[in-house]
Every structure is written in structure tokens, then in C-alpha cells.
Write an enzyme that holds these catalytic residues in place. Structure first.
Site, PDB file in Angstrom:
ATOM      1  N   HIS A 241       0.781  -1.188  -0.087  1.00 46.77           N
ATOM      2  CA  HIS A 241       0.118   0.075   0.124  1.00 46.77           C
ATOM      3  C   HIS A 241       0.922   1.263  -0.093  1.00 46.77           C
ATOM      4  O   HIS A 241       2.061   1.203   0.657  1.00 46.77           O
ATOM      5  CB  HIS A 241      -1.067   0.060   1.226  1.00 46.77           C
ATOM      6  N   GLU A 295      -8.014  -4.589  -0.587  1.00 45.93           N
ATOM      7  CA  GLU A 295      -8.430  -5.264  -1.877  1.00 45.93           C
ATOM      8  C   GLU A 295      -8.602  -6.923  -1.726  1.00 45.93           C
ATOM      9  O   GLU A 295      -9.311  -7.423  -2.449  1.00 45.93           O
ATOM     10  CB  GLU A 295      -7.841  -4.711  -2.952  1.00 45.93           C
TER      11      GLU A 295
HETATM   12  N1  ACO Z   1       3.882  -7.703  -5.036  1.00 45.14           N
HETATM   13  C1  ACO Z   1       5.234  -7.567  -5.328  1.00 45.14           C
HETATM   14  N2  ACO Z   1       6.053  -6.669  -5.082  1.00 45.14           N
HETATM   15  C2  ACO Z   1       5.582  -5.380  -4.688  1.00 45.14           C
HETATM   16  C3  ACO Z   1       4.119  -5.313  -4.357  1.00 45.14           C
HETATM   17  C4  ACO Z   1       3.359  -6.411  -4.613  1.00 45.14           C
HETATM   18  N3  ACO Z   1       2.061  -6.399  -4.222  1.00 45.14           N
HETATM   19  N4  ACO Z   1       3.798  -4.135  -3.871  1.00 45.14           N
HETATM   20  C5  ACO Z   1       5.203  -3.557  -4.066  1.00 45.14           C
HETATM   21  N5  ACO Z   1       6.206  -4.388  -4.660  1.00 45.14           N
HETATM   22  C6  ACO Z   1       7.591  -4.118  -4.630  1.00 45.14           C
HETATM   23  C7  ACO Z   1       7.900  -3.114  -5.855  1.00 45.14           C
HETATM   24  O1  ACO Z   1       7.948  -4.005  -7.003  1.00 45.14           O
HETATM   25  C8  ACO Z   1       9.013  -2.613  -5.578  1.00 45.14           C
HETATM   26  O2  ACO Z   1       9.919  -3.141  -5.600  1.00 45.14           O
HETATM   27  P1  ACO Z   1      11.546  -2.604  -6.148  1.00 45.14           P
HETATM   28  O3  ACO Z   1      11.752  -1.486  -4.875  1.00 45.14           O
HETATM   29  O4  ACO Z   1      12.301  -3.769  -6.066  1.00 45.14           O
HETATM   30  O5  ACO Z   1      11.091  -2.005  -7.448  1.00 45.14           O
HETATM   31  C9  ACO Z   1       8.723  -2.051  -3.972  1.00 45.14           C
HETATM   32  O6  ACO Z   1       7.841  -3.165  -3.487  1.00 45.14           O
HETATM   33  C10 ACO Z   1       8.140  -0.832  -3.747  1.00 45.14           C
HETATM   34  O7  ACO Z   1       7.159  -0.540  -4.829  1.00 45.14           O
HETATM   35  P2  ACO Z   1       6.381   0.873  -4.852  1.00 45.14           P
HETATM   36  O8  ACO Z   1       5.763   0.660  -6.249  1.00 45.14           O
HETATM   37  O9  ACO Z   1       7.091   1.842  -4.328  1.00 45.14           O
HETATM   38  O10 ACO Z   1       5.133   0.299  -3.854  1.00 45.14           O
HETATM   39  P3  ACO Z   1       4.157   1.595  -3.435  1.00 45.14           P
HETATM   40  O11 ACO Z   1       4.067   1.503  -2.162  1.00 45.14           O
HETATM   41  O12 ACO Z   1       4.249   2.790  -4.145  1.00 45.14           O
HETATM   42  O13 ACO Z   1       2.898   0.707  -4.279  1.00 45.14           O
HETATM   43  C11 ACO Z   1       1.024  -0.498  -4.699  1.00 45.14           C
HETATM   44  C12 ACO Z   1       1.902   0.486  -3.565  1.00 45.14           C
HETATM   45  C13 ACO Z   1       0.877   0.422  -5.883  1.00 45.14           C
HETATM   46  C14 ACO Z   1      -0.350  -0.568  -4.105  1.00 45.14           C
HETATM   47  C15 ACO Z   1       1.600  -1.703  -4.941  1.00 45.14           C
HETATM   48  O14 ACO Z   1       1.968  -2.316  -3.599  1.00 45.14           O
HETATM   49  C16 ACO Z   1       1.047  -2.608  -5.766  1.00 45.14           C
HETATM   50  O15 ACO Z   1       1.057  -2.516  -6.966  1.00 45.14           O
HETATM   51  N6  ACO Z   1       0.355  -3.705  -4.997  1.00 45.14           N
HETATM   52  C17 ACO Z   1      -0.531  -4.653  -5.859  1.00 45.14           C
HETATM   53  C18 ACO Z   1      -1.667  -4.187  -6.395  1.00 45.14           C
HETATM   54  C19 ACO Z   1      -3.072  -3.752  -5.378  1.00 45.14           C
HETATM   55  O16 ACO Z   1      -3.108  -4.636  -4.399  1.00 45.14           O
HETATM   56  N7  ACO Z   1      -3.548  -2.573  -5.324  1.00 45.14           N
HETATM   57  C20 ACO Z   1      -4.406  -2.392  -4.340  1.00 45.14           C
HETATM   58  C21 ACO Z   1      -3.879  -1.563  -3.314  1.00 45.14           C
HETATM   59  S1  ACO Z   1      -5.082  -1.036  -2.113  1.00 45.14           S
HETATM   60  C22 ACO Z   1      -5.717   0.292  -2.517  1.00 45.14           C
HETATM   61  O17 ACO Z   1      -5.551   0.776  -3.786  1.00 45.14           O
HETATM   62  C23 ACO Z   1      -7.261   0.872  -1.765  1.00 45.14           C
END
Ligand code: ACO
Length: 353
Positions: A241, A295
Site C-alpha cells: 500500500h 483489496e
Molecule cells: N507484489 C510484489 N512486489 C511489490 C508489491 C506487490 N504487491 N507491491 C510493491 N512491491 C515491490 C515493488 O516492486 C517495489 O520493488 P523494487 O523497489 O524492487 O522496485 C517495492 O515493492 C516498492 O514498490 P512501490 O511501487 O514503491 O510501492 P508503493 O507503495 O508505491 O505501491 C501499490 C503501492 C501500488 C499498492 C503496490 O503495492 C501494488 O502494486 N500492489 C498490488 C496491487 C494492489 O493490491 N493494489 C491495491 C492497493 S490498495 C488500494 O488501492 C485501496
């Protein structure tokens, strides 16, 4: 400059606060942990609306609003059979009066609650079921779905509606506040908010969570399937998140509600998959706290309550409508037009020769 407005404070609100570092959601001074599972959709509506209107939104008035929506729109539902549920809800909500009265606010809260079940039944070739204004909001929604819902299911939907009712200045809530700041009516404001839900970046993950569980198939396959996804650089749906860094309190609330429903093969698969996902994410991203998000359990709870995945976005609006209206009202009452600046990066006019 913050493109995307990250960390910019664009409103003052007494409605809700998202504390990502503490993993806490506060709604009008009460934490979600205190509210979820102990309060109903009607309670959270009364809490959020507070003194923003000149009267209280009573459960009886909300029941009357459900009946009024059915009376106005039941005959229009068959004409919209070719539209996706989301689009049909938007088309019908747009026909409501556009003012700032409590009466209109309650019609807006009632609209998706009545229309989603009616549209789903229409899609399945079944007659819409009229609401029963004497029932609780959540119990009536399940009844209109044609479900012989027991107390546990109604409590599960209540927990969902309370959990998603408000969440700080997210994209849809901000959209509602921008429109309300022009002193437009509530219907215009919530339609802007509802429009913001259409894109996959806001509220779009519950469907993909179920797709991921379908791909896993059985608990013993969770490890290899998820490991493959991570090796290919894919993200695990329902984890991580942007703001919550230690826990998403909404995921805990919904997991609690799911745990009160009878276990199903899909719930067992999901719990096994969650455990494997958390272990793998800790191994692969040891520096990044990646926990289960709202989610993941939204998908499971709504699925267990009989909602198909194509209706998830509109079911979210059944709950979030309360927050959108409260924010729209709060913004309008502040009297302040939201009008930020942009930085021009295009070409300059050529100097006259
Ligand atoms: N699975 C695997 N790796 C992940 C995930 C995940 N669900 N989420 C983040 N990471 C990794 C990224 O690849 C990144 O790795 P890196 O640094 O080696 O490149 C690192 O963790 C940080 O990623 P960010 O994009 O900076 O994380 P951020 O906190 O900005 O993203 C997000 C949040 C978009 C929700 C992300 O976790 C994601 O895409 N999750 C999956 C989709 C999801 O569940 N969305 C619903 C969110 S809840 C809501 O919107 C109400």
C-alpha cells in the site's frame, strides 16, 4: 513541486484521518478497529454526516429513500441491460435531483444499494426485488440480491460498508470536494467521485485478486505460482500500500468479517495463499514492509456475499457514498473554491519580428 499532489495538504477535514505509519484509520475520532464489526451502515452514515445537514439521517429515512429509488428507477433498469453495471448505475444516479438537501443525500446513498442488485438480477433474467424499508440497509441489499441472507452475512456486509465508508483525501473524495467547492449540488459532486473509481489505479484490485486466486487453483500450488509471478517481476494482487506501512486496518476488519462466515474452499485457498505471499514478499523485499491490503479481503468478502466481480466497483460506491457526500458538504460549507496552479512547460510565444 509535488506532481500528483503527494504530501500536499489540500483540505481540512474533521471526517477521517489515515495514519500510514501507525496503521490506523480514524473516523470522526473513532478508530476503524473500534467501529468495524460493532456498527452498521446506518451508524457510520450518522457519524459521518454529523452536523453537516440540518437533520439526522435516520434508518427509517434511509429505508424510505431505498423505496423511492426503486419506485423511480425499477422501470428504467431493463432499458440499461446492455450496459455494464458500473455505467448503468452512473446513468441512473445522474437523473437524481442535484441539490444539497439531506433528502437528496439519502437518495444518493440508497441509489447504488438498490440499483446494483436490480441490475444484476436483470442481467440474469430475473425480476428486481423491491426493498423493504423496515430492514437494515445491509440486510436489505442482500435480500434485494435474492439471497436468503442470515444475520452473519448482513453483519459481514455492514462491516464492509463501514470499513470503506471514508478514507482521507483519496482521488475520488478529492474529485467530490473539487466539484462541491464550486457550490454545485451533491449529485454532481458524487458523480465526479464515482467517475474517479473507473480507472484501475483507484479501487481496481479486488477483481484481479480473484483472478490471481483462480491462477493459484489449490493451496499446494500457492508457493510455485506466486514464486513464478515474483520471479517474472509481477506484483501480487492485494499486497502492499502506498500509505499504510505496518498494516492496512481495513484488511484486518474485513478478514475478521470473513472469519465469521462459514468456511469455503475459496476462503481456505485465500488464507493459504496469503500466508505464502507474505512469506515470499518478506524474503524477496526484506527492506519493504508489504502487508495484505484492503483489496485482498474485499474480493473474498464480496465474493462470499454473492457479488460478482464485475459489480465490485459499484458495491464499493454503496459504502463510499457516505464519505463522498460528507466531504462534499464539508467543502461546500467551508465556502472555499479549490483552484490550484499548474506550471506551464509548453513553448513561449515567439517575439514579434
Ligand atoms: N507484489 C510484489 N512486489 C511489490 C508489491 C506487490 N504487491 N507491491 C510493491 N512491491 C515491490 C515493488 O516492486 C517495489 O520493488 P523494487 O523497489 O524492487 O522496485 C517495492 O515493492 C516498492 O514498490 P512501490 O511501487 O514503491 O510501492 P508503493 O507503495 O508505491 O505501491 C501499490 C503501492 C501500488 C499498492 C503496490 O503495492 C501494488 O502494486 N500492489 C498490488 C496491487 C494492489 O493490491 N493494489 C491495491 C492497493 S490498495 C488500494 O488501492 C485501496
Amino acid at each position: 513541486m509535488a506532481i500528483g499532489l503527494d504530501d500536499v495538504v489540500a483540505a481540512e477535514t474533521a471526517l477521517s484521518d489515515v495514519d500510514g505509519l501507525a496503521g490506523r484509520l480514524t473516523i470522526r475520532g473513532r478508530s476503524l478497529d473500534q467501529l468495524a464489526g460493532r456498527t452498521s451502515a446506518e451508524d457510520i452514515l450518522a457519524l459521518l454526516f454529523g452536523d453537516l445537514f440540518d437533520a439526522e439521517p435516520t434508518p427509517a429515512a434511509l429505508g424510505t429513500a431505498r423505496a423511492e429509488i426503486f419506485f423511480r428507477f425499477a422501470r428504467a433498469v431493463p432499458d440499461l441491460r446492455d450496459l455494464p453495471v458500473y455505467d448503468a448505475v452512473r446513468a441512473l444516479v445522474a437523473r437524481l435531483p442535484d441539490d444539497t438537501s439531506l433528502e437528496t443525500a439519502l437518495l444518493l446513498v440508497a441509489a447504488p444499494a438498490v440499483l446494483v442488485p436490480a441490475l444484476l438480477r436483470q442481467r440474469d433474467g430475473l425480476e428486481p426485488i423491491a426493498p423493504d424499508p423496515r430492514l437494515g440497509h445491509a440486510a436489505d441489499v442482500l435480500r434485494m440480491m435474492g439471497r436468503a441472507a442470515d444475520r452473519a452475512e448482513a453483519a459481514g456486509l455492514d462491516t464492509y460498508l463501514v470499513t470503506v465508508a471514508d478514507h482521507g483525501l483519496n482521488a475520488s473524495t478529492f474529485a467530490a470536494r473539487v466539484v462541491a467547492s464550486t457550490q454545485a449540488g451533491l449529485t454532481s459532486s458524487v458523480l465526479a467521485a464515482y467517475g474517479a473509481l473507473k480507472g484501475p489505479l483507484h479501487g481496481g484490485a479486488p477483481g484481479p485478486v480473484l483472478d490471481m486466486l483462480d491462477a493459484v487453483g489449490s493451496p499446494d500450488r500457492a508457493e510455485p505460482v506466486l514464486r513464478d509471478m515474483l520471479d517474472r517481476g509481477e506484483r501480487l494482487m492485494g499486497f502492499g500500500h502506498r500509505i499504510y506501512r505496518v498494516r492496512d486496518p481495513r484488511a484486518d476488519a474485513l478478514k475478521g468479517a470473513l472469519g465469521k462466515l462459514p468456511p469455503s474452499p475459496r476462503t481456505e485457498l485465500a488464507l493459504a495463499t496469503e500466508a505464502v505471499a507474505l512469506t515470499l514478499l518478506r524474503q524477496k523485499k526484506p527492506d519493504r514492509p508489504l502487508e495484505t491490503n484492503v483489496e485482498f479481503f474485499t474480493a473474498l468478502l464480496l465474493d462470499a456475499l454473492g457479488f460478482p466481480r464485475e459489480a465490485f466497483t459499484s458495491v464499493f460506491a454503496v459504502g463510499r457514498m457516505a464519505g463522498w457526500i460528507a466531504h462534499a458538504r464539508e467543502q461546500a460549507l467551508s465556502g472555499r473554491l479549490i483552484r490550484p496552479k499548474s506550471r506551464y512547460v509548453g513553448p513561449l510565444p515567439r517575439a514579434a519580428a
